[in-house]
Design an enzyme around this catalytic site. Structure first.
Site, PDB file in Angstrom:
ATOM      1  CG  ASP A 204      -0.171   0.203   2.536  1.00  0.00           C
ATOM      2  OD1 ASP A 204       1.071   0.297   2.524  1.00  0.00           O
ATOM      3  OD2 ASP A 204      -0.831   0.276   3.594  1.00  0.00           O
ATOM      4  CG  ASP A 206       1.510   3.130   4.740  1.00  0.00           C
ATOM      5  OD1 ASP A 206       0.428   2.680   5.134  1.00  0.00           O
ATOM      6  OD2 ASP A 206       2.433   2.402   4.295  1.00  0.00           O
ATOM      7  CG  ASP A 316      -3.331   2.529   5.201  1.00  0.00           C
ATOM      8  OD1 ASP A 316      -4.479   2.261   4.794  1.00  0.00           O
ATOM      9  OD2 ASP A 316      -2.563   1.675   5.693  1.00  0.00           O
TER      10      ASP A 316
HETATM   11  P1  8DG Z   1       4.271  -2.410   2.925  1.00  0.00           P
HETATM   12  O1  8DG Z   1       3.034  -1.583   2.951  1.00  0.00           O
HETATM   13  O2  8DG Z   1       5.307  -1.879   1.996  1.00  0.00           O
HETATM   14  O3  8DG Z   1       3.992  -3.843   2.680  1.00  0.00           O
HETATM   15  O4  8DG Z   1       4.970  -2.347   4.362  1.00  0.00           O
HETATM   16  P2  8DG Z   1       4.769  -1.256   5.467  1.00  0.00           P
HETATM   17  O5  8DG Z   1       4.476   0.079   4.861  1.00  0.00           O
HETATM   18  O6  8DG Z   1       5.912  -1.339   6.386  1.00  0.00           O
HETATM   19  O7  8DG Z   1       3.509  -1.827   6.249  1.00  0.00           O
HETATM   20  P3  8DG Z   1       2.093  -1.182   6.576  1.00  0.00           P
HETATM   21  O8  8DG Z   1       1.199  -2.329   6.913  1.00  0.00           O
HETATM   22  O9  8DG Z   1       1.612  -0.270   5.516  1.00  0.00           O
HETATM   23  O10 8DG Z   1       2.337  -0.394   7.916  1.00  0.00           O
HETATM   24  C1  8DG Z   1       3.111   0.787   7.956  1.00  0.00           C
HETATM   25  C2  8DG Z   1       3.254   1.239   9.372  1.00  0.00           C
HETATM   26  O11 8DG Z   1       2.019   1.687   9.848  1.00  0.00           O
HETATM   27  C3  8DG Z   1       3.720   0.131  10.298  1.00  0.00           C
HETATM   28  O12 8DG Z   1       4.797   0.580  11.058  1.00  0.00           O
HETATM   29  C4  8DG Z   1       2.594  -0.125  11.202  1.00  0.00           C
HETATM   30  C5  8DG Z   1       1.825   1.152  11.116  1.00  0.00           C
HETATM   31  N1  8DG Z   1       0.417   0.971  11.393  1.00  0.00           N
HETATM   32  C6  8DG Z   1      -0.571   0.320  10.706  1.00  0.00           C
HETATM   33  N2  8DG Z   1      -1.723   0.374  11.385  1.00  0.00           N
HETATM   34  C7  8DG Z   1      -1.447   1.064  12.498  1.00  0.00           C
HETATM   35  C8  8DG Z   1      -2.208   1.479  13.578  1.00  0.00           C
HETATM   36  O13 8DG Z   1      -3.391   1.211  13.656  1.00  0.00           O
HETATM   37  N3  8DG Z   1      -1.565   2.201  14.527  1.00  0.00           N
HETATM   38  C9  8DG Z   1      -0.236   2.524  14.433  1.00  0.00           C
HETATM   39  N4  8DG Z   1       0.343   3.243  15.401  1.00  0.00           N
HETATM   40  N5  8DG Z   1       0.503   2.147  13.432  1.00  0.00           N
HETATM   41  C10 8DG Z   1      -0.101   1.434  12.487  1.00  0.00           C
HETATM   42  O14 8DG Z   1      -0.414  -0.215   9.624  1.00  0.00           O
HETATM   43 MN    MN Z   2       2.674   0.388   3.767  1.00  0.00          MN
HETATM   44 MN    MN Z   3      -0.460   0.774   5.585  1.00  0.00          MN
END
Ligand code: 8DG
Ligand code: MN
Ligand code: MN
Length: 392
Positions: A204, A206, A316
Protein backbone atom coordinates in the site's frame (compact mmCIF):
# COMPACT_ATOMS: atom_id res chain seq x y z
CA UNK A 1 39.17 -30.39 12.58
CA UNK A 2 38.84 -26.61 12.28
CA UNK A 3 37.98 -25.37 8.79
CA UNK A 4 40.83 -23.56 7.00
CA UNK A 5 38.82 -20.35 6.70
CA UNK A 6 37.59 -19.30 10.11
CA UNK A 7 34.18 -17.66 9.86
CA UNK A 8 33.64 -14.82 12.25
CA UNK A 9 31.16 -15.22 15.08
CA UNK A 10 28.42 -12.64 14.62
CA UNK A 11 27.34 -10.37 17.39
CA UNK A 12 24.18 -8.28 17.37
CA UNK A 13 22.25 -6.50 20.13
CA UNK A 14 19.00 -8.17 21.10
CA UNK A 15 16.40 -5.46 20.39
CA UNK A 16 15.82 -4.70 16.69
CA UNK A 17 15.65 -0.98 17.55
CA UNK A 18 19.31 -1.16 18.67
CA UNK A 19 20.39 -2.45 15.26
CA UNK A 20 20.78 -1.03 11.75
CA UNK A 21 18.82 -3.19 9.33
CA UNK A 22 19.09 -2.09 5.71
CA UNK A 23 17.25 -3.64 2.77
CA UNK A 24 20.44 -5.48 1.87
CA UNK A 25 19.81 -8.95 3.24
CA UNK A 26 22.59 -11.54 2.96
CA UNK A 27 20.51 -14.41 4.28
CA UNK A 28 17.30 -14.36 2.24
CA UNK A 29 16.95 -18.16 2.07
CA UNK A 30 16.87 -18.36 5.87
CA UNK A 31 14.82 -15.21 6.45
CA UNK A 32 12.24 -16.17 3.79
CA UNK A 33 11.76 -19.51 5.53
CA UNK A 34 11.38 -17.99 8.99
CA UNK A 35 9.09 -15.23 7.65
CA UNK A 36 6.80 -17.81 6.08
CA UNK A 37 6.50 -19.63 9.41
CA UNK A 38 5.83 -16.27 11.08
CA UNK A 39 3.10 -15.52 8.57
CA UNK A 40 1.55 -18.95 9.09
CA UNK A 41 1.54 -18.46 12.86
CA UNK A 42 -0.02 -15.00 12.54
CA UNK A 43 -2.71 -16.34 10.21
CA UNK A 44 -3.39 -19.13 12.71
CA UNK A 45 -3.95 -16.78 15.66
CA UNK A 46 -0.62 -17.75 17.23
CA UNK A 47 0.85 -14.28 17.62
CA UNK A 48 3.45 -15.33 20.18
CA UNK A 49 5.01 -17.82 17.79
CA UNK A 50 4.69 -15.30 14.99
CA UNK A 51 6.72 -12.70 16.87
CA UNK A 52 9.34 -15.29 17.81
CA UNK A 53 9.88 -16.17 14.13
CA UNK A 54 9.85 -12.47 13.14
CA UNK A 55 12.53 -11.71 15.73
CA UNK A 56 14.67 -14.64 14.58
CA UNK A 57 14.36 -13.53 10.94
CA UNK A 58 15.21 -9.95 11.92
CA UNK A 59 18.45 -11.04 13.62
CA UNK A 60 19.55 -12.80 10.42
CA UNK A 61 18.56 -9.75 8.31
CA UNK A 62 20.93 -7.63 10.40
CA UNK A 63 24.00 -9.82 9.79
CA UNK A 64 26.75 -8.21 7.67
CA UNK A 65 27.27 -11.31 5.51
CA UNK A 66 25.84 -14.72 4.69
CA UNK A 67 25.93 -17.32 7.43
CA UNK A 68 28.54 -19.90 6.43
CA UNK A 69 28.28 -22.30 9.38
CA UNK A 70 25.99 -23.06 12.27
CA UNK A 71 28.77 -22.27 14.75
CA UNK A 72 28.61 -18.61 13.71
CA UNK A 73 25.13 -18.41 15.19
CA UNK A 74 26.11 -19.27 18.74
CA UNK A 75 25.57 -16.31 20.99
CA UNK A 76 23.07 -14.60 18.67
CA UNK A 77 19.89 -13.40 20.41
CA UNK A 78 16.31 -14.41 19.55
CA UNK A 79 17.21 -17.69 17.87
CA UNK A 80 15.04 -20.16 19.73
CA UNK A 81 15.10 -23.91 19.52
CA UNK A 82 12.43 -23.97 16.81
CA UNK A 83 14.11 -21.35 14.60
CA UNK A 84 17.49 -23.08 14.98
CA UNK A 85 15.90 -26.38 13.93
CA UNK A 86 14.55 -24.72 10.78
CA UNK A 87 17.95 -23.19 10.00
CA UNK A 88 19.75 -26.54 10.54
CA UNK A 89 17.22 -28.32 8.35
CA UNK A 90 17.89 -25.88 5.50
CA UNK A 91 21.58 -26.19 6.18
CA UNK A 92 21.68 -29.99 6.04
CA UNK A 93 18.88 -30.78 3.58
CA UNK A 94 18.67 -27.68 1.40
CA UNK A 95 15.15 -26.93 2.64
CA UNK A 96 13.06 -26.99 5.80
CA UNK A 97 10.49 -29.78 5.77
CA UNK A 98 8.20 -27.69 7.97
CA UNK A 99 8.34 -24.72 5.59
CA UNK A 100 7.81 -26.89 2.52
CA UNK A 101 4.82 -28.69 4.02
CA UNK A 102 3.30 -25.40 5.20
CA UNK A 103 3.66 -23.89 1.71
CA UNK A 104 1.63 -26.67 0.09
CA UNK A 105 -0.91 -27.13 2.89
CA UNK A 106 -4.50 -26.46 1.82
CA UNK A 107 -5.14 -24.48 4.99
CA UNK A 108 -2.20 -22.10 4.52
CA UNK A 109 -3.03 -21.60 0.84
CA UNK A 110 -6.67 -20.85 1.68
CA UNK A 111 -5.69 -18.44 4.49
CA UNK A 112 -3.38 -16.59 2.08
CA UNK A 113 -5.99 -16.30 -0.67
CA UNK A 114 -8.80 -15.21 1.65
CA UNK A 115 -6.79 -12.72 3.73
CA UNK A 116 -5.58 -11.30 0.40
CA UNK A 117 -9.04 -9.74 0.26
CA UNK A 118 -8.89 -6.22 1.72
CA UNK A 119 -11.06 -6.23 4.86
CA UNK A 120 -10.59 -9.93 5.61
CA UNK A 121 -8.46 -10.84 8.63
CA UNK A 122 -7.29 -14.17 9.98
CA UNK A 123 -10.42 -14.69 12.09
CA UNK A 124 -12.87 -14.25 9.21
CA UNK A 125 -10.74 -16.39 6.88
CA UNK A 126 -10.61 -19.15 9.50
CA UNK A 127 -14.39 -19.08 9.91
CA UNK A 128 -14.91 -19.31 6.16
CA UNK A 129 -12.45 -22.21 5.86
CA UNK A 130 -14.35 -24.09 8.56
CA UNK A 131 -17.47 -23.56 6.44
CA UNK A 132 -15.70 -25.12 3.45
CA UNK A 133 -14.71 -21.90 1.64
CA UNK A 134 -11.14 -22.13 0.35
CA UNK A 135 -11.00 -19.77 -2.62
CA UNK A 136 -12.62 -16.70 -4.15
CA UNK A 137 -14.91 -18.72 -6.37
CA UNK A 138 -16.30 -20.69 -3.42
CA UNK A 139 -16.68 -17.44 -1.48
CA UNK A 140 -18.67 -15.80 -4.28
CA UNK A 141 -20.99 -18.82 -4.52
CA UNK A 142 -21.38 -19.22 -0.76
CA UNK A 143 -23.93 -16.50 -0.14
CA UNK A 144 -21.75 -15.10 2.67
CA UNK A 145 -22.62 -11.53 3.52
CA UNK A 146 -19.63 -9.30 2.83
CA UNK A 147 -19.20 -5.86 4.37
CA UNK A 148 -18.44 -2.84 2.19
CA UNK A 149 -14.66 -3.16 2.62
CA UNK A 150 -14.72 -6.85 1.70
CA UNK A 151 -16.89 -6.21 -1.36
CA UNK A 152 -14.41 -3.61 -2.58
CA UNK A 153 -11.55 -5.94 -1.69
CA UNK A 154 -13.03 -8.75 -3.76
CA UNK A 155 -13.82 -6.45 -6.67
CA UNK A 156 -10.23 -5.16 -6.85
CA UNK A 157 -8.52 -8.35 -5.70
CA UNK A 158 -5.95 -8.69 -8.51
CA UNK A 159 -4.89 -5.04 -8.46
CA UNK A 160 -4.56 -4.90 -4.69
CA UNK A 161 -2.44 -8.06 -4.61
CA UNK A 162 -0.06 -6.67 -7.21
CA UNK A 163 2.80 -4.75 -5.55
CA UNK A 164 2.67 -0.95 -5.69
CA UNK A 165 5.76 0.54 -7.34
CA UNK A 166 7.74 3.53 -6.11
CA UNK A 167 6.62 5.45 -9.23
CA UNK A 168 2.98 4.76 -8.42
CA UNK A 169 3.57 5.86 -4.81
CA UNK A 170 5.04 9.14 -6.10
CA UNK A 171 2.08 9.68 -8.43
CA UNK A 172 -0.30 9.17 -5.51
CA UNK A 173 1.82 11.50 -3.37
CA UNK A 174 1.26 14.24 -5.96
CA UNK A 175 -2.48 13.67 -5.91
CA UNK A 176 -2.69 13.69 -2.11
CA UNK A 177 -0.43 16.77 -2.00
CA UNK A 178 -2.80 18.58 -4.34
CA UNK A 179 -5.86 17.49 -2.34
CA UNK A 180 -4.35 18.60 0.96
CA UNK A 181 -3.09 21.98 -0.24
CA UNK A 182 -6.43 22.69 -1.94
CA UNK A 183 -8.49 22.16 1.21
CA UNK A 184 -6.00 23.57 3.74
CA UNK A 185 -3.12 25.68 2.41
CA UNK A 186 0.00 25.17 4.52
CA UNK A 187 -0.87 21.61 5.48
CA UNK A 188 1.95 19.15 4.90
CA UNK A 189 2.06 15.52 3.83
CA UNK A 190 4.83 12.98 4.18
CA UNK A 191 5.18 9.53 2.66
CA UNK A 192 5.63 7.01 5.48
CA UNK A 193 5.57 3.19 5.73
CA UNK A 194 7.84 1.00 3.63
CA UNK A 195 8.50 3.64 0.96
CA UNK A 196 10.00 5.98 3.57
CA UNK A 197 12.32 3.09 4.51
CA UNK A 198 13.53 2.99 0.91
CA UNK A 199 11.54 0.00 -0.33
CA UNK A 200 10.98 -0.08 -4.09
CA UNK A 201 7.55 -1.73 -3.78
CA UNK A 202 4.84 -2.00 -1.15
CA UNK A 203 1.44 -3.50 -0.45
CA UNK A 204 0.00 0.00 0.00
CA UNK A 205 1.03 3.67 0.21
CA UNK A 206 1.02 5.37 3.63
CA UNK A 207 0.79 9.13 4.25
CA UNK A 208 0.91 11.28 7.34
CA UNK A 209 -0.74 14.71 7.17
CA UNK A 210 -0.22 17.62 9.58
CA UNK A 211 -0.30 21.42 9.80
CA UNK A 212 2.43 23.54 11.46
CA UNK A 213 -0.23 25.39 13.52
CA UNK A 214 -1.68 23.14 16.22
CA UNK A 215 -5.43 22.69 15.83
CA UNK A 216 -5.62 23.65 12.14
CA UNK A 217 -5.55 19.94 11.23
CA UNK A 218 -8.87 19.25 13.02
CA UNK A 219 -11.54 18.11 10.58
CA UNK A 220 -9.06 17.96 7.72
CA UNK A 221 -9.62 14.35 6.69
CA UNK A 222 -13.28 14.64 5.59
CA UNK A 223 -12.31 17.63 3.43
CA UNK A 224 -9.41 15.77 1.82
CA UNK A 225 -11.64 12.76 1.22
CA UNK A 226 -14.38 14.94 -0.33
CA UNK A 227 -11.85 16.52 -2.68
CA UNK A 228 -10.48 13.14 -3.73
CA UNK A 229 -13.98 11.74 -4.15
CA UNK A 230 -15.12 14.71 -6.25
CA UNK A 231 -12.11 14.23 -8.56
CA UNK A 232 -12.94 10.54 -8.97
CA UNK A 233 -9.80 9.24 -7.22
CA UNK A 234 -11.50 6.99 -4.66
CA UNK A 235 -12.92 3.53 -5.27
CA UNK A 236 -13.45 2.96 -1.53
CA UNK A 237 -12.77 4.84 1.69
CA UNK A 238 -13.56 4.49 5.34
CA UNK A 239 -12.69 7.41 7.58
CA UNK A 240 -12.36 7.03 11.34
CA UNK A 241 -12.37 10.14 13.47
CA UNK A 242 -9.73 10.99 16.07
CA UNK A 243 -10.51 9.40 19.43
CA UNK A 244 -7.27 10.14 21.29
CA UNK A 245 -8.75 12.41 23.96
CA UNK A 246 -11.57 9.95 24.70
CA UNK A 247 -8.95 7.28 25.23
CA UNK A 248 -7.18 9.25 27.96
CA UNK A 249 -9.59 7.51 30.34
CA UNK A 250 -7.62 4.34 29.63
CA UNK A 251 -4.82 5.99 31.58
CA UNK A 252 -1.28 6.73 30.54
CA UNK A 253 1.08 3.80 30.40
CA UNK A 254 -1.80 1.48 29.65
CA UNK A 255 -2.63 1.93 25.99
CA UNK A 256 -5.52 -0.38 25.14
CA UNK A 257 -3.72 -1.76 22.09
CA UNK A 258 -1.10 -0.93 19.53
CA UNK A 259 -3.76 0.69 17.40
CA UNK A 260 -3.53 4.45 17.53
CA UNK A 261 -6.45 6.84 17.61
CA UNK A 262 -5.61 9.35 14.90
CA UNK A 263 -8.14 10.52 12.37
CA UNK A 264 -7.46 8.10 9.55
CA UNK A 265 -8.69 6.92 6.22
CA UNK A 266 -8.22 3.46 4.79
CA UNK A 267 -8.86 3.74 1.08
CA UNK A 268 -8.59 2.22 -2.35
CA UNK A 269 -7.38 4.73 -4.94
CA UNK A 270 -8.27 4.71 -8.59
CA UNK A 271 -4.86 5.51 -10.05
CA UNK A 272 -4.73 6.34 -13.76
CA UNK A 273 -2.07 4.28 -15.55
CA UNK A 274 1.14 6.15 -16.16
CA UNK A 275 2.91 4.11 -18.85
CA UNK A 276 2.67 6.71 -21.62
CA UNK A 277 4.08 9.34 -19.36
CA UNK A 278 7.68 10.37 -20.02
CA UNK A 279 9.96 11.57 -17.25
CA UNK A 280 9.87 15.09 -18.68
CA UNK A 281 6.20 15.68 -17.92
CA UNK A 282 6.19 13.98 -14.55
CA UNK A 283 5.24 17.28 -12.94
CA UNK A 284 1.89 16.92 -14.67
CA UNK A 285 0.80 13.65 -13.12
CA UNK A 286 -2.15 15.19 -11.33
CA UNK A 287 -3.43 16.97 -14.44
CA UNK A 288 -3.16 13.82 -16.51
CA UNK A 289 -4.82 11.79 -13.78
CA UNK A 290 -7.72 14.19 -13.61
CA UNK A 291 -8.20 14.02 -17.37
CA UNK A 292 -7.98 10.23 -17.41
CA UNK A 293 -10.56 9.93 -14.64
CA UNK A 294 -12.95 12.30 -16.34
CA UNK A 295 -12.67 10.50 -19.68
CA UNK A 296 -13.07 6.94 -18.39
CA UNK A 297 -16.43 5.26 -18.84
CA UNK A 298 -17.31 2.88 -16.05
CA UNK A 299 -17.60 -0.68 -17.38
CA UNK A 300 -19.97 -3.15 -15.70
CA UNK A 301 -17.13 -5.16 -14.19
CA UNK A 302 -14.20 -2.79 -13.79
CA UNK A 303 -11.42 -5.35 -13.17
CA UNK A 304 -12.43 -7.37 -16.24
CA UNK A 305 -12.01 -4.57 -18.78
CA UNK A 306 -8.86 -5.55 -20.69
CA UNK A 307 -7.51 -2.08 -21.48
CA UNK A 308 -8.78 0.03 -18.65
CA UNK A 309 -6.63 3.08 -18.02
CA UNK A 310 -6.38 2.82 -14.25
CA UNK A 311 -5.52 0.43 -11.43
CA UNK A 312 -6.69 0.09 -7.82
CA UNK A 313 -4.12 0.88 -5.09
CA UNK A 314 -4.49 0.66 -1.31
CA UNK A 315 -3.72 3.99 0.38
CA UNK A 316 -3.64 4.81 4.12
CA UNK A 317 -4.01 8.45 5.23
CA UNK A 318 -3.43 9.58 8.81
CA UNK A 319 -3.84 13.10 10.23
CA UNK A 320 -1.74 14.12 13.24
CA UNK A 321 -1.60 17.37 15.21
CA UNK A 322 1.88 18.89 14.97
CA UNK A 323 2.50 18.30 18.72
CA UNK A 324 2.30 14.53 18.11
CA UNK A 325 3.84 14.56 14.64
CA UNK A 326 7.25 13.10 15.57
CA UNK A 327 5.60 10.19 17.39
CA UNK A 328 3.17 9.61 14.54
CA UNK A 329 5.99 9.71 11.99
CA UNK A 330 8.08 7.24 13.99
CA UNK A 331 5.04 5.01 14.52
CA UNK A 332 3.95 4.94 10.89
CA UNK A 333 7.37 4.46 9.31
CA UNK A 334 7.74 0.86 10.52
CA UNK A 335 8.79 -1.81 10.04
CA UNK A 336 6.11 -3.42 12.17
CA UNK A 337 8.75 -5.41 14.06
CA UNK A 338 10.93 -2.33 14.54
CA UNK A 339 7.91 -0.53 16.07
CA UNK A 340 7.10 -3.45 18.32
CA UNK A 341 10.71 -3.60 19.50
CA UNK A 342 10.80 0.15 20.20
CA UNK A 343 7.76 -0.19 22.45
CA UNK A 344 9.21 -3.27 24.14
CA UNK A 345 12.54 -1.47 24.71
CA UNK A 346 10.72 1.56 26.11
CA UNK A 347 8.69 -0.54 28.52
CA UNK A 348 11.18 -3.10 29.76
CA UNK A 349 14.47 -1.23 29.56
CA UNK A 350 13.31 2.32 30.30
CA UNK A 351 10.00 2.08 32.18
CA UNK A 352 8.34 4.21 29.51
CA UNK A 353 5.24 3.84 27.33
CA UNK A 354 5.68 4.71 23.66
CA UNK A 355 2.77 5.12 21.28
CA UNK A 356 2.22 6.92 17.97
CA UNK A 357 0.87 9.83 20.05
CA UNK A 358 3.31 10.29 22.91
CA UNK A 359 6.06 8.98 25.17
CA UNK A 360 5.23 8.64 28.87
CA UNK A 361 7.88 8.16 31.56
CA UNK A 362 6.34 5.93 34.24
CA UNK A 363 9.05 6.80 36.79
CA UNK A 364 8.92 10.58 36.40
CA UNK A 365 5.17 10.32 35.79
CA UNK A 366 5.24 12.75 32.92
CA UNK A 367 5.03 12.93 29.14
CA UNK A 368 8.33 13.56 27.34
CA UNK A 369 7.98 16.03 24.48
CA UNK A 370 9.67 15.64 21.12
CA UNK A 371 9.51 17.50 17.85
CA UNK A 372 11.71 15.12 15.88
CA UNK A 373 12.39 11.40 15.67
CA UNK A 374 15.96 12.09 16.83
CA UNK A 375 14.63 13.47 20.13
CA UNK A 376 12.50 10.39 20.70
CA UNK A 377 15.48 8.07 20.22
CA UNK A 378 17.45 10.29 22.63
CA UNK A 379 14.68 10.09 25.28
CA UNK A 380 14.78 6.31 24.88
CA UNK A 381 18.56 6.19 25.28
CA UNK A 382 18.95 4.73 21.81
CA UNK A 383 21.29 5.64 18.99
CA UNK A 384 19.30 7.29 16.18
CA UNK A 385 18.42 4.79 13.46
CA UNK A 386 17.37 6.45 10.16
CA UNK A 387 14.30 5.10 8.30
CA UNK A 388 16.41 3.24 5.71
CA UNK A 389 17.92 1.18 8.54
CA UNK A 390 14.61 0.28 10.22
CA UNK A 391 13.93 -2.63 7.88
CA UNK A 392 13.92 -5.24 10.64
P1 8DG B 1 4.27 -2.41 2.92
O1 8DG B 1 3.03 -1.58 2.95
O2 8DG B 1 5.31 -1.88 2.00
O3 8DG B 1 3.99 -3.84 2.68
O4 8DG B 1 4.97 -2.35 4.36
P2 8DG B 1 4.77 -1.26 5.47
O5 8DG B 1 4.48 0.08 4.86
O6 8DG B 1 5.91 -1.34 6.39
O7 8DG B 1 3.51 -1.83 6.25
P3 8DG B 1 2.09 -1.18 6.58
O8 8DG B 1 1.20 -2.33 6.91
O9 8DG B 1 1.61 -0.27 5.52
O10 8DG B 1 2.34 -0.39 7.92
C1 8DG B 1 3.11 0.79 7.96
C2 8DG B 1 3.25 1.24 9.37
O11 8DG B 1 2.02 1.69 9.85
C3 8DG B 1 3.72 0.13 10.30
O12 8DG B 1 4.80 0.58 11.06
C4 8DG B 1 2.59 -0.13 11.20
C5 8DG B 1 1.83 1.15 11.12
N1 8DG B 1 0.42 0.97 11.39
C6 8DG B 1 -0.57 0.32 10.71
N2 8DG B 1 -1.72 0.37 11.38
C7 8DG B 1 -1.45 1.06 12.50
C8 8DG B 1 -2.21 1.48 13.58
O13 8DG B 1 -3.39 1.21 13.66
N3 8DG B 1 -1.56 2.20 14.53
C9 8DG B 1 -0.24 2.52 14.43
N4 8DG B 1 0.34 3.24 15.40
N5 8DG B 1 0.50 2.15 13.43
C10 8DG B 1 -0.10 1.43 12.49
O14 8DG B 1 -0.41 -0.22 9.62
MN1 MN C 1 2.67 0.39 3.77
MN1 MN D 1 -0.46 0.77 5.58
Amino acid sequence: KPSPVKSAVFSVPSYACQRRTTLENHNTVLTDALSLLAENAELSDEDGRGVAFRRAAAVLKALPSAVMSISQLSGLPCLGEHSLRVIKDIWENGASSEVESTKVSERFKALKVLTGIFGVGAKTADRWIREGIHDLHQLQNSGQTLNRAQQAGLQHYDDINQPVTKAEACAIEEIVEKAVSSVLPGAQIILTGGFRRGKQTGHDVDFLITHPEEGREVGLMPKVVSWLEAQGFLLYQKTTRNSYLESKADGPGRPPSNMDRFERCLSIFKLPKMEKQGAKDSQNVTENCLQANQKSDEPECPEAAPDRRWRAVRVDLVVSPISQFAFALLGWTGSKLFERELRRWARYEKGMSLSSHALYDNNQRKYLRASSEEEIFAHLGLEFIPPSERNA
